[in-house]
Every structure is written in C-alpha cells, then in structure tokens.
Design a protein around this motif. Structure first.
Motif, PDB file in Angstrom:
ATOM      1  N   VAL A   1       0.832  -1.208   0.000  1.00  0.00           N
ATOM      2  CA  VAL A   1       0.000   0.000   0.000  1.00  0.00           C
ATOM      3  C   VAL A   1       0.864   1.255   0.000  1.00  0.00           C
ATOM      4  O   VAL A   1       0.633   2.199  -0.767  1.00  0.00           O
ATOM      5  N   GLY A   2       1.867   1.279   0.875  1.00  0.00           N
ATOM      6  CA  GLY A   2       2.674   2.488   0.994  1.00  0.00           C
ATOM      7  C   GLY A   2       3.477   2.800  -0.256  1.00  0.00           C
ATOM      8  O   GLY A   2       3.613   3.959  -0.638  1.00  0.00           O
ATOM      9  N   LEU A   3       4.009   1.762  -0.905  1.00  0.00           N
ATOM     10  CA  LEU A   3       4.847   1.996  -2.091  1.00  0.00           C
ATOM     11  C   LEU A   3       4.014   2.321  -3.325  1.00  0.00           C
ATOM     12  O   LEU A   3       4.387   3.187  -4.123  1.00  0.00           O
ATOM     13  N   MET A   4       2.883   1.651  -3.508  1.00  0.00           N
ATOM     14  CA  MET A   4       2.124   1.776  -4.747  1.00  0.00           C
ATOM     15  C   MET A   4       0.979   2.787  -4.671  1.00  0.00           C
ATOM     16  O   MET A   4       0.397   3.132  -5.701  1.00  0.00           O
ATOM     17  N   SER A   5       0.642   3.285  -3.482  1.00  0.00           N
ATOM     18  CA  SER A   5      -0.486   4.218  -3.372  1.00  0.00           C
ATOM     19  C   SER A   5      -0.281   5.514  -4.156  1.00  0.00           C
ATOM     20  O   SER A   5      -1.225   5.993  -4.795  1.00  0.00           O
ATOM     21  N   PRO A   6       0.889   6.150  -4.119  1.00  0.00           N
ATOM     22  CA  PRO A   6       1.052   7.360  -4.944  1.00  0.00           C
ATOM     23  C   PRO A   6       0.795   7.088  -6.430  1.00  0.00           C
ATOM     24  O   PRO A   6       0.193   7.927  -7.116  1.00  0.00           O
ATOM     25  N   ILE A   7       1.231   5.933  -6.926  1.00  0.00           N
ATOM     26  CA  ILE A   7       0.986   5.591  -8.331  1.00  0.00           C
ATOM     27  C   ILE A   7      -0.508   5.352  -8.557  1.00  0.00           C
ATOM     28  O   ILE A   7      -1.077   5.773  -9.560  1.00  0.00           O
TER      29      ILE A   7
ATOM     30  N   ALA B   1      10.646   3.130   1.559  1.00  0.00           N
ATOM     31  CA  ALA B   1      10.102   4.310   2.231  1.00  0.00           C
ATOM     32  C   ALA B   1      10.496   5.610   1.539  1.00  0.00           C
ATOM     33  O   ALA B   1       9.697   6.559   1.477  1.00  0.00           O
ATOM     34  N   PHE B   2      11.706   5.659   1.009  1.00  0.00           N
ATOM     35  CA  PHE B   2      12.194   6.900   0.396  1.00  0.00           C
ATOM     36  C   PHE B   2      12.288   6.764  -1.127  1.00  0.00           C
ATOM     37  O   PHE B   2      13.170   7.354  -1.761  1.00  0.00           O
ATOM     38  N   PHE B   3      11.361   6.008  -1.694  1.00  0.00           N
ATOM     39  CA  PHE B   3      11.307   5.834  -3.142  1.00  0.00           C
ATOM     40  C   PHE B   3      11.007   7.183  -3.811  1.00  0.00           C
ATOM     41  O   PHE B   3      10.178   7.960  -3.331  1.00  0.00           O
ATOM     42  N   THR B   4      11.693   7.453  -4.926  1.00  0.00           N
ATOM     43  CA  THR B   4      11.526   8.721  -5.637  1.00  0.00           C
ATOM     44  C   THR B   4      10.491   8.559  -6.742  1.00  0.00           C
ATOM     45  O   THR B   4      10.676   7.774  -7.674  1.00  0.00           O
ATOM     46  N   TYR B   5       9.378   9.303  -6.617  1.00  0.00           N
ATOM     47  CA  TYR B   5       8.310   9.268  -7.619  1.00  0.00           C
ATOM     48  C   TYR B   5       8.511  10.421  -8.595  1.00  0.00           C
ATOM     49  O   TYR B   5       8.619  11.584  -8.188  1.00  0.00           O
ATOM     50  N   THR B   6       8.554  10.084  -9.878  1.00  0.00           N
ATOM     51  CA  THR B   6       8.685  11.101 -10.923  1.00  0.00           C
ATOM     52  C   THR B   6       7.559  10.904 -11.934  1.00  0.00           C
ATOM     53  O   THR B   6       6.797   9.948 -11.868  1.00  0.00           O
ATOM     54  N   GLY B   7       7.453  11.823 -12.866  1.00  0.00           N
ATOM     55  CA  GLY B   7       6.418  11.704 -13.887  1.00  0.00           C
ATOM     56  C   GLY B   7       5.332  12.743 -13.701  1.00  0.00           C
ATOM     57  O   GLY B   7       5.455  13.689 -12.894  1.00  0.00           O
ATOM     58  N   SER B   8       4.246  12.581 -14.432  1.00  0.00           N
ATOM     59  CA  SER B   8       3.160  13.551 -14.403  1.00  0.00           C
ATOM     60  C   SER B   8       2.515  13.605 -13.027  1.00  0.00           C
ATOM     61  O   SER B   8       2.307  12.587 -12.378  1.00  0.00           O
ATOM     62  N   ARG B   9       2.274  14.830 -12.574  1.00  0.00           N
ATOM     63  CA  ARG B   9       1.594  15.099 -11.309  1.00  0.00           C
ATOM     64  C   ARG B   9       2.340  14.525 -10.111  1.00  0.00           C
ATOM     65  O   ARG B   9       1.741  14.283  -9.054  1.00  0.00           O
ATOM     66  N   SER B  10       3.613  14.297 -10.238  1.00  0.00           N
ATOM     67  CA  SER B  10       4.369  13.721  -9.119  1.00  0.00           C
ATOM     68  C   SER B  10       4.421  14.677  -7.935  1.00  0.00           C
ATOM     69  O   SER B  10       4.528  14.244  -6.783  1.00  0.00           O
ATOM     70  N   ASP B  11       4.324  15.986  -8.209  1.00  0.00           N
ATOM     71  CA  ASP B  11       4.365  16.953  -7.123  1.00  0.00           C
ATOM     72  C   ASP B  11       3.133  16.862  -6.220  1.00  0.00           C
ATOM     73  O   ASP B  11       3.186  17.212  -5.044  1.00  0.00           O
ATOM     74  N   LEU B  12       2.026  16.353  -6.775  1.00  0.00           N
ATOM     75  CA  LEU B  12       0.795  16.255  -6.001  1.00  0.00           C
ATOM     76  C   LEU B  12       0.723  14.978  -5.172  1.00  0.00           C
ATOM     77  O   LEU B  12       0.109  14.961  -4.102  1.00  0.00           O
ATOM     78  N   PHE B  13       1.307  13.900  -5.668  1.00  0.00           N
ATOM     79  CA  PHE B  13       1.103  12.600  -5.037  1.00  0.00           C
ATOM     80  C   PHE B  13       2.348  12.029  -4.368  1.00  0.00           C
ATOM     81  O   PHE B  13       2.287  10.977  -3.747  1.00  0.00           O
ATOM     82  N   THR B  14       3.497  12.685  -4.502  1.00  0.00           N
ATOM     83  CA  THR B  14       4.698  12.214  -3.812  1.00  0.00           C
ATOM     84  C   THR B  14       4.554  12.472  -2.317  1.00  0.00           C
ATOM     85  O   THR B  14       4.201  13.574  -1.912  1.00  0.00           O
TER      86      THR B  14
ATOM     87  N   ALA C   1       9.106   0.867  -9.188  1.00  0.00           N
ATOM     88  CA  ALA C   1       8.390   0.590  -7.946  1.00  0.00           C
ATOM     89  C   ALA C   1       7.965  -0.876  -7.874  1.00  0.00           C
ATOM     90  O   ALA C   1       8.084  -1.534  -6.829  1.00  0.00           O
ATOM     91  N   VAL C   2       7.476  -1.400  -8.989  1.00  0.00           N
ATOM     92  CA  VAL C   2       7.034  -2.798  -9.014  1.00  0.00           C
ATOM     93  C   VAL C   2       8.214  -3.743  -8.805  1.00  0.00           C
ATOM     94  O   VAL C   2       8.110  -4.740  -8.085  1.00  0.00           O
ATOM     95  N   LYS C   3       9.350  -3.444  -9.426  1.00  0.00           N
ATOM     96  CA  LYS C   3      10.538  -4.286  -9.242  1.00  0.00           C
ATOM     97  C   LYS C   3      11.001  -4.276  -7.787  1.00  0.00           C
ATOM     98  O   LYS C   3      11.386  -5.317  -7.236  1.00  0.00           O
ATOM     99  N   LEU C   4      10.966  -3.098  -7.167  1.00  0.00           N
ATOM    100  CA  LEU C   4      11.358  -3.000  -5.760  1.00  0.00           C
ATOM    101  C   LEU C   4      10.397  -3.792  -4.879  1.00  0.00           C
ATOM    102  O   LEU C   4      10.815  -4.507  -3.954  1.00  0.00           O
ATOM    103  N   LEU C   5       9.098  -3.690  -5.174  1.00  0.00           N
ATOM    104  CA  LEU C   5       8.102  -4.442  -4.420  1.00  0.00           C
ATOM    105  C   LEU C   5       8.305  -5.947  -4.586  1.00  0.00           C
ATOM    106  O   LEU C   5       8.224  -6.712  -3.615  1.00  0.00           O
ATOM    107  N   ALA C   6       8.587  -6.374  -5.805  1.00  0.00           N
ATOM    108  CA  ALA C   6       8.808  -7.799  -6.060  1.00  0.00           C
ATOM    109  C   ALA C   6      10.031  -8.306  -5.303  1.00  0.00           C
ATOM    110  O   ALA C   6      10.009  -9.415  -4.734  1.00  0.00           O
ATOM    111  N   GLU C   7      11.087  -7.511  -5.263  1.00  0.00           N
ATOM    112  CA  GLU C   7      12.292  -7.928  -4.531  1.00  0.00           C
ATOM    113  C   GLU C   7      12.014  -8.025  -3.034  1.00  0.00           C
ATOM    114  O   GLU C   7      12.454  -8.971  -2.370  1.00  0.00           O
TER     115      GLU C   7
END
Length: 462
Positions: free
Chosen positions: A192-198, A329-342, A234-240
């Motif tokens: 939940v924590g890693l994939m919720s911003p996406i 926990a400190f995963f970097t979210y980039t892409g569209s609207r990243s400023d709103l959901f990071t 993010a998915v690769k990190l979650l899988a690992e």
C-alpha cells in the motif's frame, strides 16, 4: 454500502426468496451499488512481468512441495474423541522409553527368579501370594512403606518438568506465529505504501479521462515514459521485497531445525534447502544463505567441519529487508503530477519508522525462537529428576515383586511406562523444532506465508 444493503426491510425481502432467487437478487443489488460509485483502478499484477515472476517463484510447485514435505506429519487426532488414537504408537517418544523400560522389566524378572530359586529356607508366610518366602524377600516387601514418601517430591518434579516443557512449546509457537503475523502485516503495508502514490495518480488521470469521454477503464490511461519508468521501478522494488519476505520463514526453519537428519546425507540436506530457496533469490544470495560457514580463504562453504560459522540465515534476510525498507520508504516518484502525489518527507520518515519497527519485531521473534532452541531446562534439574525417578522405580519394582510375585511384573510395566512417558513427552515438548510428529510444522508454515505474500501482491491495485 453493507449497512445500506442489509437493512431490515431488505433482509425481510431476501428471507422470503429461494436460494437461486436470492443469489440473483444479491448480484443485482451489488451491481447497482457498484454503479453508484466511482470506478478505481483494479488489480493489474497480470500486466507486470516483475510481479508475475515474483508470484510464480514464491508459489513454485517444487518449492511449496519441498516445504510441505520437510515436516513429519502431525497426528490429526480428534480432541473431542477420548479414544482417538489412544492405542496408537505414532507420536510417542518410544525411542527414549525402550532402554529404561527393558532395564526395569529385566530387573523385576531377575528379582522374582532370585526369590523363587535363590533361597532355600522360606519360613515366612505371605498372605498376599498365599505362599512361603525367605526373610530377605519378606524384608524387601516391607520396603514399600519406606519408599512411598519418595513419590510426592518426584511427582512434583515431573509435573513441574512437563508444565515448563509445555510452556516452552507454546512460547515457541507464539514466536513463530509472531513471525508469520509480522510478515503478513509488513508486506501489506509495503504494498500500500509503495504503490499508493501511483494508484492515486492513475485514479486522478482516470477521472480526468472519464470527464472528457466517459471511458473509465485502465486502458484509457495514457502514461508518458517517465510514468512508466517510475511504475516499473516501484514494481521491481516491491517484487524484490516480497521475495526476501518469503525467504524469511524458510531461513528461520533452516536455522531452528537440526543440521542433520536421521537417514539423510549432508548432500541431501543441502539439496532440500536449495529447493526451498532457489526460485526466490539470485544464485549468489541463495549460496550465501545456504553456506553459513567460511573456509580458511574466506569463501562460503556448507562444510561445518572445515569452516567457521560467520552468519545466520535469518539475520542475512532481515538485514537485507532493512536495506530494502529504506529504499521503499524513500522511493523517488517522478512523472506527471508527481508533485501532487509524492509523499512528504515527514510521511516518508513515518513510513520508514513503521517498516523498521516491524522488522525489529521480527528480530525479536527470531531471537525468542533462538533462545528456546538453545536453552533447554537446566542440566542439574533434568539429571536430578531422572536419577531419583530411576531409583524410585527400581526400588518400587523390587518391593512390588517381593510382595505380589509374578503378577506384579505386567502392572509394573504400565506404571513404569506412565512415569517415564511423562519425562519422554516433556523432552518432545521442550525441543519443538526437531524432526518429530509432535514438533512445530515449520515447513508448512513457510508455505502458508508464501501463499499470503502472493495473495497480497495479487490483490494490489494501482
């Protein structure tokens, strides 16, 4: 939604319907309820090769089969049926009982033969057996009143021994249960924590598309390259993280179980452990886990005789999970609207704190199992109990044979079995991680955890 659906009037209406009509009515009502809610992204793990591969490896049939078959099958007795398995020999610690039972049986027979043929003069009449006996035999039969007081302290020692062994067994099961609980909770929070911003970005984009053309499917979402890169990472990190989480109960099992097993060669043990871990982790990590020793050159080895133990499997896994928890926990979210959901730095710090608290609790649960494995009841207590239990049984068998003759021997056998069996049962409970039908099925528990982790990945929505 549930409260609205199952109010009193609807329940009255549904209770008057047949089973088939009830199912149809419920389905229709759920469809109506779903239609009044916004559509959110559904589980789409099938579109992610990294998650598909992780789930496939976690649930690999060969791995699950190896885990489930590594335990001795427990006895599925019915606790409400008094006679369920009451006459079976399975699950009883006969290996420990055979030697003292044979010794005591031989002791009783030897004394009876001596009483019958070893003394010529038999001037004393025995009312119990309606026969004459020697003075020595008469004196021995009188010892019963002398040794009877011994039974009280011995009974206390045996009762305390069995009670403490049972406590250790349930403490061990509690600690293993904590490992299972913490892994389940931890992987759910990571998902939940890693994939919720996406997921939030996808939901916002989906709502935007819906307002324009009415399409609410995931396929309508158009992502740029940066969005795809972030999601893939993010998915690769979650899988690992999921792979290492699935490896934790297996590594705990390897640490707690004895390094040898009757009838198994060292190569067999290595192969068994390899089958339980091989699909999950890269070959280098698997090799590091399965070879806790280093040789003289510092290379990992499985050979305990020619190496020095420098690592424990569970600690290797937990240390790696700590490392991955920081990345999650400190995963970097980039892409569209990243400023709103990071997540904010404060949210990321709180997320990391929660993950590390879970992992620290896993260290504690593993430490509890290690304590139980390496700290049996003190030697002084066990040897004192066994010494005086054997002395009491030797004297009691002697006096009962002197008093009642041959008829005492079968009775003595069952009483000997009763008292010695309590000690044998205590030994089985005291060491709950060995290869025995009475011990905790660590392999099957590891298989259950694997299914739970795969379920969390499959139900993830983003």
């Amino acid at each position: 939604m549930v409260n609205k659906l199952f109010n009193n009037s609807i329940l009255k209406e549904l209770s008057a319907q047949s089973t088939s009509d009830l199912r149809a009515s419920l389905s229709k009502r759920f469809e109506q309820q779903d239609a009044t809610h916004d559509t959110f992204p559904t589980s789409n793990y099938a579109s992610s090769p990294a998650l598909q591969n992780a789930i496939s490896d976690i649930l690999a049939p060969s791995r699950i089969s190896a885990l489930e078959s590594c335990d001795v099958n427990t006895i599925p007795y019915d606790s409400y049926n008094f006679f369920s398995y009451i006459w079976t020999y399975q699950g009883r610690n006969f290996g420990m009982l055979i030697a003292p039972l044979l010794l005591l049986a031989f002791w009783g027979v030897a004394w009876q033969v001596l009483f019958l043929y070893g003394f010529d003069a038999k001037p004393v009449y025995n009312e119990q057996t309606d026969s004459y006996e020697s003075f020595f035999e008469h004196r021995m039969s009188s010892l019963g009143d002398l040794i009877q007081p011994l039974m009280q302290p011995i009974g206390f020692l045996i009762t305390f021994r069995l009670g403490r062994a049972a406590v250790r067994f349930w403490d061990a099961r509690h600690a293993i249960g904590n490992v299972v609980y913490l892994i389940r909770s931890n992987i759910a929070i990571v998902c939940v924590g890693l994939m919720s911003p996406i997921r939030l970005r996808r939901t916002a984009t989906l709502e935007q598309v819906s307002q324009k053309n009415g399409d609410t499917s995931n396929n309508s979402i158009k992502q740029n390259d940066e969005d795809m890169t972030t999601e893939t990472a993010a998915v690769k990190l979650l899988a690992e993280y999921a792979r290492w989480s699935a490896a934790l109960p297996v590594s705990v099992q390897h640490f707690l179980r004895p390094g040898t097993r009757p009838g198994w060669r060292d190569e067999d043990m290595y192969t068994k452990k390899l089958r339980e871990l091989d699909p999950l982790l890269p070959a280098s990590d698997t090799r590091l886990l399965l070879m806790p020793y280093d040789d003289k050159e510092g290379n990992p080895t499985f050979d305990a005789a020619n190496g020095v133990r420098v690592r424990d499997e569970p600690l290797v896994v937990l240390n790696r999970m700590h490392e991955l928890a920081f990345n999650v926990a400190f995963f970097t979210y980039t892409g569209s609207r990243s400023d709103l959901f990071t997540p904010t730095p404060e949210a990321q710090a709180a997320f990391y704190k929660q993950l590390t608290e879970h992992i620290d609790a896993m260290y504690g649960a593993y430490g509890a199992t290690e304590r139980i494995k390496n700290t049996p009841l003190p030697f002084a207590y066990s040897v004192h109990l066994r010494t005086f239990l054997l002395i009491y049984l030797l004297l009691w068998n002697l006096t009962s044979v002197a008093t009642f003759g041959w008829i005492a021997i079968p009775t003595n056998f069952f009483v000997n079995w009763l008292l010695l069996g309590i000690e044998a049962a205590s030994v089985d409970c005291e060491r709950p991680f060995n290869w025995n039908a009475n011990h905790i099925p660590l392999g099957k528990i590891s298989a259950v955890v694997a299914v739970n982790i795969a379920e969390a990945l499959k139900e993830l929505r983003w």
